[in-house]
Motif scaffolding. Structure first.
Motif, PDB file in Angstrom:
ATOM      1  N   MET A 379      -9.661 -21.889 -13.548  1.00 50.22           N
ATOM      2  CA  MET A 379     -10.730 -21.663 -14.407  1.00 50.22           C
ATOM      3  C   MET A 379     -11.902 -22.700 -14.065  1.00 50.22           C
ATOM      4  N   GLY A 380     -13.084 -22.156 -13.517  1.00 49.35           N
ATOM      5  CA  GLY A 380     -13.917 -23.240 -13.326  1.00 49.35           C
ATOM      6  C   GLY A 380     -14.177 -23.577 -12.165  1.00 49.35           C
ATOM      7  N   SER A 381     -13.125 -23.364 -11.213  1.00 49.58           N
ATOM      8  CA  SER A 381     -13.024 -24.218  -9.854  1.00 49.58           C
ATOM      9  C   SER A 381     -13.586 -23.120  -9.022  1.00 49.58           C
ATOM     10  N   ALA A 382     -13.749 -23.720  -7.761  1.00 49.78           N
ATOM     11  CA  ALA A 382     -14.097 -22.793  -6.573  1.00 49.78           C
ATOM     12  C   ALA A 382     -13.456 -23.627  -5.330  1.00 49.78           C
ATOM     13  N   ASN A 395     -19.073 -18.957 -11.389  1.00 45.03           N
ATOM     14  CA  ASN A 395     -18.882 -19.892 -12.116  1.00 45.03           C
ATOM     15  C   ASN A 395     -17.324 -20.198 -12.257  1.00 45.03           C
ATOM     16  N   GLY A 396     -16.388 -19.536 -11.556  1.00 46.88           N
ATOM     17  CA  GLY A 396     -15.008 -19.729 -11.359  1.00 46.88           C
ATOM     18  C   GLY A 396     -14.442 -18.853 -12.546  1.00 46.88           C
ATOM     19  N   MET A 424     -14.822  -7.513 -17.173  1.00 47.67           N
ATOM     20  CA  MET A 424     -14.907  -8.190 -18.310  1.00 47.67           C
ATOM     21  C   MET A 424     -14.678  -9.879 -17.532  1.00 47.67           C
ATOM     22  N   VAL A 425     -15.650 -10.724 -17.892  1.00 46.91           N
ATOM     23  CA  VAL A 425     -15.624 -11.917 -17.074  1.00 46.91           C
ATOM     24  C   VAL A 425     -15.144 -13.207 -18.240  1.00 46.91           C
ATOM     25  N   VAL A 426     -14.002 -13.847 -18.206  1.00 48.53           N
ATOM     26  CA  VAL A 426     -13.856 -14.667 -19.005  1.00 48.53           C
ATOM     27  C   VAL A 426     -14.449 -16.204 -18.314  1.00 48.53           C
ATOM     28  N   HIS A 430     -17.991 -24.079 -20.300  1.00 42.73           N
ATOM     29  CA  HIS A 430     -19.362 -24.753 -20.215  1.00 42.73           C
ATOM     30  C   HIS A 430     -20.478 -23.714 -20.027  1.00 42.73           C
ATOM     31  N   ILE A 431     -19.830 -22.731 -19.581  1.00 46.86           N
ATOM     32  CA  ILE A 431     -20.738 -21.521 -19.411  1.00 46.86           C
ATOM     33  C   ILE A 431     -21.506 -20.823 -20.705  1.00 46.86           C
TER      34      ILE A 431
END
Lengths: 434, 396
Positions: A379-382, A395-396, A424-426, A430-431
């Motif tokens: 989550m949150g990474s790319a 946003n990862g 649906m995007v979790v 921080h987004i």
């Protein structure tokens, strides 16, 4: 209980934490029109479908704006007296009207039709008045020749905010047990373009209701992938509403499902069960306050005319691994100050903190990619992707398909993918949504 | 007690639809039915061959009184105190039939046959009544609720052809289920007609390439109590009176899903398939799948016209709109409003005068027989006179 699982370093930068302080100031999420007095005009227009077609529709326009499909989403407050006037700019010979299921409506003007009073011409105005006595999600649609006019697009949704509602105190039905953070509309419809062609070519009398065979399925008036396009995009001037539900881990997402078509649709939401708290704008409750008769479901049975309110939550709990990553470069804490097993800021599930992803990811040359794969399971990474891959997950976040489980309804005129489907995007904590 | 309440101003179609038999009522636990073929006429003039049930007037199935069959067949009302229901049937059709009531227990003796590949397959859920034969079907522990009786033999064809009807039993007098009281009830039995299927069955081509099976089922008429709109009528216990609690008994003998929707007040949906819900559900529509029964309470509606229509939008009679599965619960505050236009005026007096002195029977119902005593006389005039001049009969 105060439990701290501390590993090394701090991943969430201070700036992001500061940004999160402002997340609560988000505006209302469902697009629509507010107020107590509305004017609709029933008129013609063409919508676009992703298979490249342009289809004649009849829809309710807001005032003298262009035809829109679905009609304006009315967002009103409980106990307000709502007045809707309707004039008729449909092709000559077609009366038109509005039914408001679940509302106690007084109609005046026009002439009496089979189910309610109807407008017969641009000079003929019907007025519908009701008190929005109950909060909840409602549908409206034509009560004139409904077999044709609902198919042609004369449908819309109403959201009634409970007394005491504010953007900082969001509840579906007034009680804290119906509180939510995000809300999205899912107005489900089905369409047989042949009927629309017959109407366009002046062969309305040849429409055979019993032979109707839908090939286009939509959410909020758009078929996938247009459901993901921005709301009010100038590319879709007659289809203002999109359907792109987003949330942060640990949030509560209120699904307002309005079944406005003619067929039943099993609306399947990946990611987690939801809690169905109300149907037809009535809380599933023994005491009228708390949804103590709520049910946990992973597929919402969307019955034409029915509305369903369901609260969806996603936390990553019991994934069995640390969704914020492990190892070098993924150092972070899980700080559970309030004893609910979750980090108070990132909403990480602390019992799984530091547990590595239990599989070895294949080499990139062995993978197929979708646009929503950002190269990292975290989550949150790319991470780097081959040229031309990815790009839709900036946003990862984690993407879950929400769709009709009547699988043929995932097509646009026989072409997969499309139809009654969205993502649906979790999004990482921080987004800020929206 | 269920009366033969015949809606006003509908004489013209009653005979053609066999409404008389629909309204026929069997209070006793012993019911005598005859299965036979008949024709019904759709609003666009199409005549359809049907199979249906007639109530045997003299309760002697060995003699034929020439009763007209109907679909649905006679409504059967089992008294709260009766635990046993016996339906005695004579089969005047050319193929065997039987009777079942989904949701009620009975001793069942399935009948098998050997198909062309040598497999043993079920033909009837229980013992058959051969063509020309007489049999009895018994249910020894009747539960309260709303149910459909129907053929248990080749049901894909025989139920579709019309071998069905409503059967109800109350928990106690005026109480459908424990705690669900009502003053009046309205049966709304939904079904469909695919004329091609009926033609194929009667013409002997069902099961051939002409009409292989119900997989090609394409209904074109959508009925409530055996007729599409504008002839579809609720079957009441008695003429509705303003302010009384009305129990709507939705039933389906069709093969498709329908969504009866009430325009106006919400309903309290209290039971499904004869099973009481722990909590009533307040809804404006109900999901009525094939074979389903749903009971819903309309709490004390005032006078007015309350539309019920199918939100599956089967609202057409073949190619014609404004038909199909829709009807009205009309609650009229004036006994003297003979033509049902909401006013008691000279038009009503004119109808009374034109029927003056007539003897009224089920075959010759008189709309002006306001008190239902079988004749249009001074008493009816007296009732009309009390209401004369009222304009608010349908205005809440």
């Amino acid at each position: 209980m105060n439990r701290i699982n501390r590993k090394q370093g701090i991943l969430i930068p201070l700036v992001i934490m500061l940004l999160m302080l402002f997340a609560a100031q988000a505006q209302a999420i469902i697009d629509g029109v507010t107020g107590t007095t509305f004017h609709f005009t029933a008129k013609e227009g063409h919508i676009s479908t992703p298979d490249g077609n342009s289809i004649l529709m009849w829809g309710y326009a807001n005032g003298n704006n262009v035809m829109q499909y679905p009609g304006p989403t009315l967002i009103v407050d409980q106990n307000d007296v709502i007045t809707i006037t309707l004039t008729n700019e449909l092709p000559l010979g077609n009366a038109v009207s509005i039914l408001f299921p679940g509302q106690d409506v007084a109609a005046s003007g026009g002439s009496q039709g089979l189910l309610t009073r109807e407008s017969n011409s641009p000079a003929d105005t019907v007025t519908y008045t009701f008190t929005a006595s109950h909060p909840g999600t409602y549908v409206y649609h034509s009560g004139t020749q409904p077999d044709l006019q609902i198919e042609m697009g004369l449908v819309g949704a109403i959201v009634v905010r409970p007394a005491g509602y504010t953007d900082l105190n969001r509840t579906a039905y007034g009680s804290s047990s119906t509180a939510y953070d995000y809300e999205y509309l899912f107005l489900l419809t089905d369409m047989d373009p042949i009927i629309h062609e017959l109407v366009e070519f002046g062969q309305q009398d040849e429409v055979d209701n019993a032979k109707r065979a839908p090939v286009i399925w939509m959410i909020n008036g758009r078929a996938a992938p247009d459901t993901l396009a921005p709301a009010y995009t100038p590319l879709l001037p007659h289809q203002p509403y999109n359907c792109l539900p987003r949330m942060n881990p640990g949030g509560k997402l209120l699904m307002r499902i309005v079944s406005a078509g003619r067929d039943l649709h099993p609306f399947h939401h990946h990611g987690n069960n939801s809690t169905v708290i109300a149907k037809d704008g009535r809380l599933l409750s023994t005491n009228g306050v708390d949804p103590d008769l709520a049910t946990s479901e992973f597929t919402i049975q969307a019955i034409p005319e029915e509305t369903v309110d369901a609260i969806f939550e996603w936390t990553g709990e019991k994934l069995g691994w640390d969704m914020y990553g492990t190892g070098v470069g993924y150092e972070h804490d899980c700080v559970d100050g309030n004893g609910d097993d979750f980090d108070d800021v990132t909403h990480e599930y602390c019992p799984d903190h530091g547990k590595p992803l239990p599989v070895v990811l294949p080499e990139k040359q062995d993978l197929g990619f979708g646009g929503w794969w950002g190269g990292s399971p975290y989550m949150g990474s790319a991470e780097a992707l081959p040229p031309g891959e990815g790009g839709l997950n900036i946003n990862g976040g984690y993407f879950f398909m929400w769709h009709s489980h009547t699988e043929k309804e995932l097509t646009n005129f026989d072409i997969f993918p499309g139809g009654m489907m969205t993502m649906m995007v979790v999004e990482p904590p921080h987004i800020i949504i929206p | 007690m269920k009366n033969n309440y015949i809606p006003l101003g509908l004489k013209s179609f009653l005979g053609a639809l066999g409404f008389v038999a629909i309204a026929g009522t069997c209070q006793a636990a012993d019911v005598y039915l005859v299965a036979k073929q008949f024709n019904t006429t759709m609003p666009d003039g199409l005549s359809v061959s049907m199979w249906g049930f007639a109530e045997d007037a003299d309760a002697d199935l060995s003699t034929d009184g020439g009763e007209m069959a109907s679909a649905p067949g006679p409504m059967i009302t089992v008294a709260p105190g009766d635990s046993v229901l016996n339906i005695h049937v004579r089969n005047d059709l050319a193929e065997p039939m039987s009777l079942v009531i989904p949701g009620q227990t009975a001793g069942m003796s399935p009948v098998m046959f050997t198909d062309s590949t040598g497999r043993s397959r079920v033909r009837s859920f229980t013992h058959e009544t051969a063509p020309g034969g007489i049999e009895t079907y018994s249910w020894n522990a009747m539960r309260p609720g709303s149910y459909v009786y129907q053929s248990g033999t080749h049901p894909a064809v025989q139920v579709q052809m019309g071998l069905y009807g409503a059967v109800t039993k109350d928990f106690a007098a005026g109480m459908a289920y424990d705690g669900v009281s009502y003053d009046n009830d309205a049966v709304l039995l939904h079904s469909e007609i695919d004329p091609a299927l009926h033609e194929a069955v009667v013409g002997g081509t069902y099961g051939t390439v002409d009409y292989p099976s119900t997989i090609n089922y394409e209904p074109r008429y959508f009925l409530i109590n055996g007729a599409p709109y504008p002839d579809a009528m609720p079957l009441y216990d008695h003429k509705p009176v303003p302010g009384e609690t009305v129990l709507l008994r939705f039933m389906s003998a069709g093969l498709q899903t329908h969504i009866p929707t009430l325009v106006g007040p919400n309903m309290d949906v209290v039971a499904e398939d004869g099973n009481l819900y722990p909590y009533a559900r307040e809804q404006y529509s109900v999901l009525l799948t094939a074979g389903k029964t749903i009971d819903a309470v309309m709490a004390s509606p005032l006078q007015g016209i309350y539309s019920i229509y199918d939100r599956s939008l089967d609202l057409t009679n073949a190619m014609d709109s404004d038909g199909g599965m829709q009807t009205r619960v009309t609650i009229n505050a004036c006994n003297g409003d003979i033509d049902g236009d909401g006013m008691v005026d000279l038009q009503d007096f004119g109808i009374l005068r034109s029927q003056w002195g007539q003897i009224c029977t089920v075959d010759n119902p008189c709309s002006a027989d306001i008190n239902g005593d079988g004749s249009v006389d001074l008493q009816d005039f007296g009732i009309l006179r009390v209401d004369f001049g009222r304009l608010d009969c349908l205005t809440p």
